[in-house]
Design an enzyme around this catalytic site. Sequence first.
Site, PDB file in Angstrom:
ATOM      1  N   ARG A   1      43.720  40.421  40.328  1.00 18.80           N
ATOM      2  CA  ARG A   1      44.201  39.155  39.776  1.00 18.80           C
ATOM      3  C   ARG A   1      45.707  39.026  39.958  1.00 18.80           C
ATOM      4  NH1 ARG A   1      42.887  39.573  34.145  1.00 18.80           N
ATOM      5  NH2 ARG A   1      42.195  41.676  34.648  1.00 18.80           N
TER       6      ARG A   1
ATOM      7  N   HIS B   1      38.072  46.025  29.414  1.00 21.26           N
ATOM      8  CA  HIS B   1      38.736  45.486  30.595  1.00 21.26           C
ATOM      9  C   HIS B   1      37.952  44.260  31.035  1.00 21.26           C
ATOM     10  CE1 HIS B   1      40.503  45.041  34.520  1.00 21.26           C
ATOM     11  NE2 HIS B   1      41.404  45.942  34.213  1.00 21.26           N
TER      12      HIS B   1
END
Lengths: 535, 237
Positions: free
Chosen positions: A341, A321
Amino acid sequence: MSGYPPEMQESIRLVESTRLRRLKETFTAMTLDEREAILKGFHPDYKDETFHAVRLGVSKGQRMPIELAQVVEGRPHIGPDFDVSAPIIETDVLVIGGGGAGASAALLAQEQGAKVTLVTKLRFGDANTMMAQGGIQAADRPQDSPPIHYLDVIGGGHFTNVPELVEALVVDAPFVIKWLEDLGMMFDKEPDGTMMEEHGGGTSRKRMHSARDYSGAEIMRTLRDEVRSREDDITVIEFSPAVELVKDDKGQVIGAVVMNLETEAYHFIKAKAVVMATGGGGRLHYQDFPTTNHYGATADGVVLAYRAGAPLGYLESMQYHPTGAAFPEQIVGLLVTEKVRGLGAQPVNKFGDQFVYPLEPRDVEAAALIRECKERNHGIITLTGQPGVWLDSPMIELIHGPGTIEKALPAMVRQFGRFDIDIAKEPMLVYPTLHYQNGGVRLRADSSTDVPGLFIAGEVSGGVHGHNRLMGNSLLEITVFGRRAGRAAAAHAQQMTWGTPSLEHVAQWNRELEENGIDTGVVAPILLPDYARKG
Amino acid sequence: MGGVMTTEEQSERINLIPIYIMGKQYMVPESLTIMKAMEYAGYTLIRGVGCRGGFCGACGTAYRVLGDPKLYFGLACQTVVQPGMYLAQLPFFPARRAAYHLEDLEATSTQLFSLYPELLRCLGCGACTKACPQELDVRSYMAAGMRGDIAKMADMSFDCIMCGLCAARCPAEEGQYNIAILARRLYGRYMAPRSAHLAERLEEIRAGQFDATMEELKGLDENALKERYKARDIEPK
Ligand SMILES: Cc1cc2nc3c(=O)[nH]c(=O)nc-3n(C[C@H](O)[C@H](O)[C@H](O)COP(=O)(O)OP(=O)(O)OC[C@H]3O[C@@H](n4cnc5c(N)ncnc54)[C@H](O)[C@@H]3O)c2cc1C
Ligand code: SF4
Ligand code: SF4
Ligand code: FES
């Protein structure tokens, strides 16, 4: 008070100074060729010396991280002479693993009239499912469709996914959302019932459904509560991991040997069909990466299914990740959800500059972060030597209004707040962390495998996501294929006929180990990582 | 993980502090969480550990600090050790869970009270709120439940990780987290507004509207797929 030391605060000032400008301009996304180049240069999957081709079994030659190969090539807990004549339990369907995939399978098998036993390693729900924050994908808005979802999944997976599995994933998706809603799951919605949906890395439509940033927890506790409501038909046994599958002389899987974690006694549970839903393997810490995974994620299902003769696939790619916490030390490796994000926060380097499009597919995004720190030296190095770049969370409030973070990301606020970092005001330091097992045991669209009686669902499986999973497709996978596995296992249970129990596959495994001179010194599955300091 | 370092070298570099695990003293680095400190002390954890990230509620811990009369609660995976901490793990605290089938229920206060009559015995003392590691206002969500306000109880309890620390403290023997999940499930199934676009999509799929495109996509070779993929239009943020 800021939880960051003065050197890091200096860099934060730079991040603040570029913030307003960056709000208006986003770094451009890479072309397919650029993606390929950065992956080859910087993604951990391309470090050949950290991989090993497995030396025995039906998928001999399959490459996988050395740490995984060590357990896959390990020695069984029990010998072929273990007594399988007297099971302590007989059931229709045995589900191995108490995460989201296992719970879904148990519910659907029960609905088909099966008696179900679910065994799990720790407590029911101590699982990766519980930790998922971001959300679950499903193409249910008018501007979206299952075919568009299909393209996103396949492109994200570098065109290596198994088409039938992707089809099952995207077509079942809206039905799964409805199913979860009927079970009482609380999705984030507008007052008129419209689902609030966001982008995720690699999506072309907003289709990430969420339940604040406790999406996985909300799925897990809802499914668990429903399983508990059906206790007449579903028996849950905790602290009892499976250590070997049991077959019969016809080659079918007919149950498993489980270990009582506390007494270390082994018991045989006999079943007409078995669903393997043991999740991933982050706790094997490939290449010494920290992990987001729960304590019991040690790739047990891959080991067990493989020894029983089920082919493996896609294990040469692991998902790192892009945004694991890199500071403070106490939470290094823990997930900073992609939703951060998705809501507009950009990754920026120590000078406050952008260097990557914020929502590239995960492998590409992770490689870009590694390059920024390792090659360009544009990352922060913390006092403990951990590299990282900033994830500029305060942007979210500028885009969506004050208070958004508190409302949309309570788990993140809490996690950093414990260390005096207010993510609405200060950015977070992040670096890639070992997150997800893209590959695993191969399955068909109905969740069956090459071994009769053995069904697969969830992170333990391989093929759905090809070589790279997109966020939100895993919570989807566990419910879609968990349900399919439950249904198929119950159907198998209705028509199978028993043979004589046998551990011949264990005997054969031991012979192959010996013939090939293999001794990794590991008894597998390892069940728990070894973190206790000795001496 | 970590490199090869002798204990002496380590203690030169790292500040070690005393903590007490079930009464026994251990010296551990001051930066560790309670969970990592126990492992540092040599424990192999089986109970009281799950996600290691503050999500599963397996690691509830009660502790006192030397010289401080107060009793504290926290998650072992999220709480940093302090000098003179006396620790006791509470990995599981039993609480009653009512038997029900959600599909047979109604989202009414009567329903909540009949399944959990003890809800009405809450004294409003707030001991639960003080114990909650998620900093939820447990007392208030219980109060909302007593008023029959299922939506409010669902909303306020949403971040509950079912660790059981509230139940461990409750003089009225409530199983707050079990009542709360019932409220959330009632809300999610019966009270939350339904989504029209979801229902429409299900109809379209059932009617076979996407079958042809899906078949076509499944038949494409890699190059053709790549072209389609590149040609996707991206929905703006
Ligand atoms: C921090 C984090 C965040 C994530 N966020 C997202 C997200 O936003 N969206 C998304 O789609 N996906 C997300 N994922 C991925 C997703 O949560 C997991 O891939 C998925 O939940 C796996 O479900 P599962 O049921 O296959 O495995 P798990 O949920 O891990 O369950 C497996 C269970 O099997 C048990 N088990 C293991 N070995 C044995 C054995 N030998 N015998 C018996 N039981 C055993 C385990 O203890 C566990 O309880 C995230 C993952 C993590 C770790
Ligand atoms: S501790 Fe028990 S009695 Fe006190 S407020 Fe909480 S639920 Fe009510
Ligand atoms: S409400 Fe109770 S069970 Fe839920 S997190 Fe708080 S203390 Fe734990
Ligand atoms: S181990 Fe899951 S909350 Fe601490």
